[in-house]
Motif scaffolding. Structure first.
Motif, PDB file in Angstrom:
ATOM      1  N   ALA A 125       0.834  -1.206   0.000  1.00  0.00           N
ATOM      2  CA  ALA A 125       0.000   0.000   0.000  1.00  0.00           C
ATOM      3  C   ALA A 125       0.867   1.255   0.000  1.00  0.00           C
ATOM      4  O   ALA A 125       0.606   2.202  -0.747  1.00  0.00           O
ATOM      5  CB  ALA A 125      -0.932  -0.003   1.211  1.00  0.00           C
ATOM      6  N   LEU A 126       1.906   1.257   0.804  1.00  0.00           N
ATOM      7  CA  LEU A 126       2.755   2.451   0.888  1.00  0.00           C
ATOM      8  C   LEU A 126       3.412   2.751  -0.459  1.00  0.00           C
ATOM      9  O   LEU A 126       3.628   3.916  -0.798  1.00  0.00           O
ATOM     10  CB  LEU A 126       3.823   2.280   1.973  1.00  0.00           C
ATOM     11  N   SER A 127       3.718   1.704  -1.222  1.00  0.00           N
ATOM     12  CA  SER A 127       4.334   1.960  -2.524  1.00  0.00           C
ATOM     13  C   SER A 127       3.279   2.235  -3.590  1.00  0.00           C
ATOM     14  O   SER A 127       3.604   2.776  -4.650  1.00  0.00           O
ATOM     15  CB  SER A 127       5.214   0.779  -2.945  1.00  0.00           C
ATOM     16  N   GLY A 128       2.037   1.885  -3.315  1.00  0.00           N
ATOM     17  CA  GLY A 128       0.983   2.072  -4.305  1.00  0.00           C
ATOM     18  C   GLY A 128       0.248   3.396  -4.200  1.00  0.00           C
ATOM     19  O   GLY A 128      -0.275   3.897  -5.199  1.00  0.00           O
ATOM     20  N   TYR A 129       0.211   3.988  -3.006  1.00  0.00           N
ATOM     21  CA  TYR A 129      -0.494   5.267  -2.871  1.00  0.00           C
ATOM     22  C   TYR A 129       0.052   6.323  -3.831  1.00  0.00           C
ATOM     23  O   TYR A 129      -0.722   7.046  -4.464  1.00  0.00           O
ATOM     24  CB  TYR A 129      -0.427   5.772  -1.427  1.00  0.00           C
ATOM     25  N   PRO A 130       1.389   6.448  -3.976  1.00  0.00           N
ATOM     26  CA  PRO A 130       1.877   7.467  -4.915  1.00  0.00           C
ATOM     27  C   PRO A 130       1.464   7.208  -6.368  1.00  0.00           C
ATOM     28  O   PRO A 130       1.452   8.132  -7.165  1.00  0.00           O
ATOM     29  CB  PRO A 130       3.406   7.384  -4.768  1.00  0.00           C
ATOM     30  N   LEU A 131       1.116   5.956  -6.684  1.00  0.00           N
ATOM     31  CA  LEU A 131       0.652   5.646  -8.035  1.00  0.00           C
ATOM     32  C   LEU A 131      -0.841   5.947  -8.190  1.00  0.00           C
ATOM     33  O   LEU A 131      -1.427   5.673  -9.234  1.00  0.00           O
ATOM     34  CB  LEU A 131       0.917   4.169  -8.369  1.00  0.00           C
ATOM     35  N   GLY A 132      -1.444   6.479  -7.126  1.00  0.00           N
ATOM     36  CA  GLY A 132      -2.858   6.822  -7.194  1.00  0.00           C
ATOM     37  C   GLY A 132      -3.777   5.655  -6.878  1.00  0.00           C
ATOM     38  O   GLY A 132      -4.980   5.727  -7.110  1.00  0.00           O
ATOM     39  N   ARG A 160      -5.783   2.698  -4.544  1.00  0.00           N
ATOM     40  CA  ARG A 160      -6.461   2.523  -3.267  1.00  0.00           C
ATOM     41  C   ARG A 160      -6.514   1.032  -2.975  1.00  0.00           C
ATOM     42  O   ARG A 160      -6.534   0.227  -3.899  1.00  0.00           O
ATOM     43  CB  ARG A 160      -7.864   3.132  -3.290  1.00  0.00           C
ATOM     44  N   PHE A 161      -6.552   0.680  -1.685  1.00  0.00           N
ATOM     45  CA  PHE A 161      -6.402  -0.723  -1.295  1.00  0.00           C
ATOM     46  C   PHE A 161      -7.512  -1.191  -0.364  1.00  0.00           C
ATOM     47  O   PHE A 161      -7.992  -0.436   0.478  1.00  0.00           O
ATOM     48  CB  PHE A 161      -5.058  -0.924  -0.578  1.00  0.00           C
ATOM     49  N   VAL A 162      -7.882  -2.456  -0.515  1.00  0.00           N
ATOM     50  CA  VAL A 162      -8.744  -3.154   0.439  1.00  0.00           C
ATOM     51  C   VAL A 162      -8.004  -4.438   0.810  1.00  0.00           C
ATOM     52  O   VAL A 162      -7.603  -5.192  -0.090  1.00  0.00           O
ATOM     53  CB  VAL A 162     -10.092  -3.540  -0.190  1.00  0.00           C
ATOM     54  N   PHE A 163      -7.787  -4.649   2.099  1.00  0.00           N
ATOM     55  CA  PHE A 163      -7.095  -5.860   2.538  1.00  0.00           C
ATOM     56  C   PHE A 163      -8.065  -6.827   3.190  1.00  0.00           C
ATOM     57  O   PHE A 163      -8.919  -6.415   3.973  1.00  0.00           O
ATOM     58  CB  PHE A 163      -5.994  -5.514   3.556  1.00  0.00           C
ATOM     59  N   VAL A 164      -7.914  -8.100   2.863  1.00  0.00           N
ATOM     60  CA  VAL A 164      -8.640  -9.144   3.584  1.00  0.00           C
ATOM     61  C   VAL A 164      -7.642  -9.873   4.459  1.00  0.00           C
ATOM     62  O   VAL A 164      -6.607 -10.356   3.965  1.00  0.00           O
ATOM     63  CB  VAL A 164      -9.320 -10.147   2.626  1.00  0.00           C
ATOM     64  N   ASP A 165      -7.913  -9.902   5.751  1.00  0.00           N
ATOM     65  CA  ASP A 165      -7.036 -10.607   6.692  1.00  0.00           C
ATOM     66  C   ASP A 165      -7.906 -11.060   7.852  1.00  0.00           C
ATOM     67  O   ASP A 165      -8.679 -10.271   8.381  1.00  0.00           O
ATOM     68  CB  ASP A 165      -5.927  -9.656   7.177  1.00  0.00           C
ATOM     69  N   PRO A 166      -7.799 -12.332   8.232  1.00  0.00           N
ATOM     70  CA  PRO A 166      -8.652 -12.808   9.332  1.00  0.00           C
ATOM     71  C   PRO A 166      -8.293 -12.192  10.689  1.00  0.00           C
ATOM     72  O   PRO A 166      -9.102 -12.243  11.609  1.00  0.00           O
ATOM     73  CB  PRO A 166      -8.430 -14.327   9.329  1.00  0.00           C
ATOM     74  N   VAL A 167      -7.098 -11.620  10.799  1.00  0.00           N
ATOM     75  CA  VAL A 167      -6.665 -11.064  12.084  1.00  0.00           C
ATOM     76  C   VAL A 167      -6.993  -9.567  12.140  1.00  0.00           C
ATOM     77  O   VAL A 167      -6.534  -8.808  11.283  1.00  0.00           O
ATOM     78  CB  VAL A 167      -5.145 -11.265  12.270  1.00  0.00           C
TER      79      VAL A 167
END
Lengths: 350, 350
Positions: A3-10, A12-19
């Motif tokens: 995510a940190l490397s993708g934000y500058p590319l414009g 957005r992220f959704v993460f699926v994690d059971p924790v």
């Protein structure tokens, strides 16, 4: 880190994690759910592309999701990498050298495999092993019964033990258009089965060795119709390379690339799965990555070392848990070694 | 960009911005409120430290907040930089050369100032000017009335027009312990008052010129009891440097440092306000930063240029609005110029 490397590319992220409150969820939307959860899949299906940075996502869940949304790397590659037997057979079919191996499901099969392969050898679970978990090194005949008592009951693989001189890894990236880039080989040092230090680039790598590693990776990337970062772990012995395993994701041995390479593995993974041109992989200065395991140092104690950069993952420290890493660069290898020696005294890096 | 560089340090962020869905609010908690809002202050007071990346935060609001929580850089430095007259007097008191200047509140004062300073000269509002807004260049006597018609009614400053050869800027960073680091001088190119391209490092900078710029910045940093990144804009003319203005914050001319320097200005600003050791500022390869103004290029068209990295800010394009930037590095200055020429044809960078 994706995510940190993708934000500058414009992006957005959704993460699926059971924790709950997973690292990704601390800086982006997180769905707390199982990887096969229907509601999670419905939300992910709204995305342009779905990827994973955890190789134990069940193949069935990935395949099902792939009917609704683009999933990269392809779930079939995930499936191959999840099963040590499929993985080794894939290496074998492509002519990528490996240690001798044999599938084992019963004690007689284990005894026969030991007779064929010889000792020492390593008995491994075919699935869900990581950081040295699910492995047993057999050194003498009496170890056969001990290993079976420890691991018997699930599908196993016996591998000949390569008395390697060192472990290297190669990060390959393949784009949607089939273009590939490769990072320089890096040298990995483990303790108790956990990666502790990566040197980037690995010292004493001839152009021929780099080319051979890239050739093996290229064979795998093309065969798997791969898109994204693929890590290939290799043993070096007498100038030869033996494939140990592959990881269908951004890899701990590539974390150095955030500061150490022209384009980080995280940015290149995203570029790949989005169909964007891949970035340059050059490493400009000698660089090392130290994992922080089980404890976090004081930030001051890290940052006062010249060339050091800190990466905390937002995880609570527990024994044996990777909770962050340090990257350090230096103008010369000698200076780098001095800086690593200094950092190696800190909590988590000891 | 502050948040993206702070997450790896284990930091968490709360942004106050009166505009909903501001860039910071897209990746962290945002309070949509005026900078003086009591509820916003109550939330900020729970933080370890408060900083700003916008120099027009009202000084009174910053001072009030500083009674409850550590605010860095000190609000007094913000106040000095917000008022062009205080700023110029600060330069003057410290012996930092500037163009001749005079405060102007009435038309007779303007006429007297023009007589003293001569033409050409620049009439500027004392407060809230940026990107060339609130400025009027007087070239001939008839311009006096026009300038007064345009800007009269608020506190103004008349400055002699420096026929500079180029504009440089210096990013200085001062830690809580008074330690300082400086980035190499960079060269800035504006169009219509808006920064378009920064070259880092600036070409043809002698060690003496770098040392003189650092000396001026050091005087300011110490005088203001500054903590954080301070940008000092300088005109170069005949081997001399004239201070134009300072910005008490991370600065557009330092954006190159994310990929171009060993430690980014954002990380160093955070290290400073947190009392952490400052990071190295070396620029390893020739680097340029191109602002994206009013339009966004296709990501492919940027990323296919070797050494290019993209930064979108999550802002909707509007004419004259900075909506992102491109950083590009190259092994040589000649290659860098070729890459910049290619990128300069893209929407937003034209």
């Amino acid at each position: 880190m994706l995510a940190l490397s993708g934000y500058p590319l414009g992006l957005r992220f959704v993460f699926v994690d059971p924790v709950p409150n997973a690292p990704g969820g601390q800086i982006a939307e997180q769905i707390v759910a199982d990887y096969a959860d229907a509601a999670a899949h419905a939300r992910l299906a709204e995305c342009d592309v779905v990827t994973y940075e955890f190789e134990s996502v069940p193949e069935a869940a990935a395949q099902k999701l792939a009917e609704r949304v683009l999933v990269l790397p392809p779930p079939s590659a995930l499936a191959t990498a999840q099963d040590r037997l499929s993985e080794k057979r894939c290496f074998q079919k492509l002519g990528v050298p490996t240690a001798p191996f044999a599938p084992v499901s019963t004690l007689p099969e284990l005894e026969r495999a030991v007779a064929d392969i010889g000792l020492p050898a390593v008995l491994k679970t075919r699935r869900l092993g990581y950081d040295g978990k699910g492995q047993f090194v057999l050194r003498k005949p009496e170890d056969v019964a001990l290993a079976w008592a420890e691991l018997g009951g699930v599908s196993l693989l016996l591998e000949g033990f390569v008395r390697f001189e060192r472990e290297l890894s190669l990060l390959g990236v393949r784009g949607k258009d089939g273009s590939t880039v490769f990072y320089p080989l890096v040298e990995n040092h483990h303790r108790d089965g956990i990666l502790r230090v990566t040197w980037a680039p690995a010292p004493n790598v001839t152009p021929e060795l780099q080319a051979r590693a890239e050739h093996y990776s290229q064979l795998l990337l093309d065969k798997l119709d791969y898109v994204g970062v693929l890590a290939l772990e290799l043993f070096e012995l007498g100038g030869d390379l033996y494939a140990n395993e592959m990881a269908p994701r951004v890899h701990n041995s590539g974390h150095f690339s955030i500061e150490g390479a022209e384009t980080s593995q995280f940015e290149n993974h995203l570029r790949a799965v989005l169909g964007l041109p891949l970035g340059a992989t050059a490493v400009r200065e000698p660089c090392a990555m130290l994992n922080l395991v089980g404890a976090l140092p004081q930030p001051e104690s890290v940052l006062e070392v010249p060339g050091a950069h800190l990466h905390f993952y937002g995880k609570a420290p527990r024994p044996g848990r990777k909770v962050g890493h340090i990257t350090v660069t230096a103008p010369t290898r000698a200076e780098l070694e001095a800086r690593v020696a200094r950092l190696s005294t800190l909590p988590g890096a000891v």
